[in-house]
Design an enzyme around this catalytic site. Structure first.
Site, PDB file in Angstrom:
ATOM      1  N   PRO A   1       0.811  -1.224   0.000  1.00  0.00           N
ATOM      2  CA  PRO A   1       0.000   0.000   0.000  1.00  0.00           C
ATOM      3  C   PRO A   1       0.844   1.274   0.000  1.00  0.00           C
ATOM      4  CG  PRO A   1      -0.926  -1.609   1.504  1.00  0.00           C
ATOM      5  CD  PRO A   1       0.411  -2.148   1.082  1.00  0.00           C
ATOM      6  N   TYR A   2       1.914   1.304   0.812  1.00  0.00           N
ATOM      7  CA  TYR A   2       2.783   2.475   0.844  1.00  0.00           C
ATOM      8  C   TYR A   2       3.520   2.639  -0.482  1.00  0.00           C
ATOM      9  CZ  TYR A   2       6.619   5.587   2.219  1.00  0.00           C
ATOM     10  OH  TYR A   2       7.523   6.625   2.274  1.00  0.00           O
ATOM     11  N   SER A   3       4.075   1.535  -0.989  1.00  0.00           N
ATOM     12  CA  SER A   3       4.821   1.603  -2.251  1.00  0.00           C
ATOM     13  C   SER A   3       3.935   2.058  -3.400  1.00  0.00           C
ATOM     14  CB  SER A   3       5.431   0.238  -2.573  1.00  0.00           C
ATOM     15  OG  SER A   3       6.384  -0.138  -1.603  1.00  0.00           O
TER      16      SER A   3
ATOM     17  N   THR B   1       1.655   4.260  -3.290  1.00  0.00           N
ATOM     18  CA  THR B   1       1.577   5.724  -3.267  1.00  0.00           C
ATOM     19  C   THR B   1       2.851   6.349  -3.809  1.00  0.00           C
ATOM     20  OG1 THR B   1       2.429   6.023  -0.993  1.00  0.00           O
ATOM     21  CG2 THR B   1       0.063   5.607  -1.244  1.00  0.00           C
TER      22      THR B   1
END
Length: 278
Positions: free
Chosen positions: A171-173, A175
């Site tokens: 999820p972070y990657s 973004t």
């Protein structure tokens, strides 16, 4: 992160000398807005720019943080939650009415929410997307007219996670991969206005973003025991709570931002990492 990633060619910009550009090299004091300026990378770049004679509008959400920022010479705190359009609009009015013009924008505000892609709650997924992607879109769109008027610069804080990813970091990657595309497209679009755009891609540097991620997880009572990816989740929690405390000096990232904003020959990308392993 300790897991092994595919071999990639990494340009270690932190090993290349980047001199700090002082404001007295220019005819007038340039003003820059930094989002997420209260802690970590944002605080470091705010302090470095202010110490070198630039004027910084420092975006923050809490009264305590704003008071601390206002105590720094050449800094004016601006209440700015990138999720709240009314605060963004009010910040535009504040900066426009101050009469200094706005030469630079640093999209630094961001959050980390980790979890397996097939398990993460939609609320957590959307929260991260809203801050890390929509927040950058909102702020840049709102301040673009002022930056265009000054023929200034825009810097976007991406990450090495914009190139690599692994279990629980999806999820972070996502973004940060989005920021890579956003930055490339924005740079191409802003050329007609003589505005230059740079992506800053830090590795692991001392910051509170990891502690914030763990705190959010605790507040929502999201333990790792129920996950099908418990081992990977435990490893991520350990990395967030311990490795970041011993990571690189954020001043290295701040120097890259200074170069992107004020050097006569800014680069389109700055990958800044604290060690050769990264």
């Amino acid at each position: 992160m300790s897991r092994v990633f595919p071999l990639v060619l990494i340009f270690l910009i932190s090993f290349m000398p980047i001199s700090e550009v002082r404001a007295d090299q220019h005819s007038s004091q340039k003003a820059v807005l930094v989002t997420g300026a209260s802690t970590g990378l944002g605080r470091s770049m705010t302090e470095m720019m202010a110490a070198n004679g630039y004027f910084v509008y420092a975006g923050a959400r809490k009264d305590k943080d704003m008071a601390e920022l206002n105590a720094i010479e050449n800094v004016q705190a601006v209440r700015l939650d990138v999720n709240k359009q009314d605060q963004i609009d009010a910040a535009v009015v504040t900066i426009r009415d101050a009469g200094r013009d706005l030469y630079g924008l640093v999209n630094n505000a961001g959050v980390v929410v980790f979890g397996a892609l097939i398990e993460i709650e939609e609320e957590d997924f959307d929260f991260q997307m809203d801050v890390n992607i929509d927040g950058v879109y909102r702020v840049t769109r709102a301040f673009a007219p002022l930056i265009i008027e000054s023929k200034g610069r825009i810097s976007i804080i991406s990450s090495i996670s914009g190139t690599l990813s692994s279990a629980t970091w999806g999820p972070y990657s996502m973004t940060k991969h989005a920021m890579e595309a956003y930055g490339d497209a924005l740079a191409d679009e802003m050329k007609r206005f003589d505005v230059q755009v740079s992506l800053i891609e830090p590795g692991t540097y001392t910051s509170k973003i990891g502690q914030s991620a763990v705190s959010r997880m605790e507040q929502r009572e999201q333990g790792t025991g129920s996950s099908q990816y418990k081992a990977e989740m435990d490893e991520t929690v350990n990395w967030l709570t311990t490795a970041l405390a011993d990571s690189g000096d954020p001043a290295e990232v701040s120097k890259a931002v200074m170069h992107a904003l004020f050097d006569d020959n800014p680069l389109p990308r700055y990958m800044v990492v604290p060690n050769e392993e990264q």
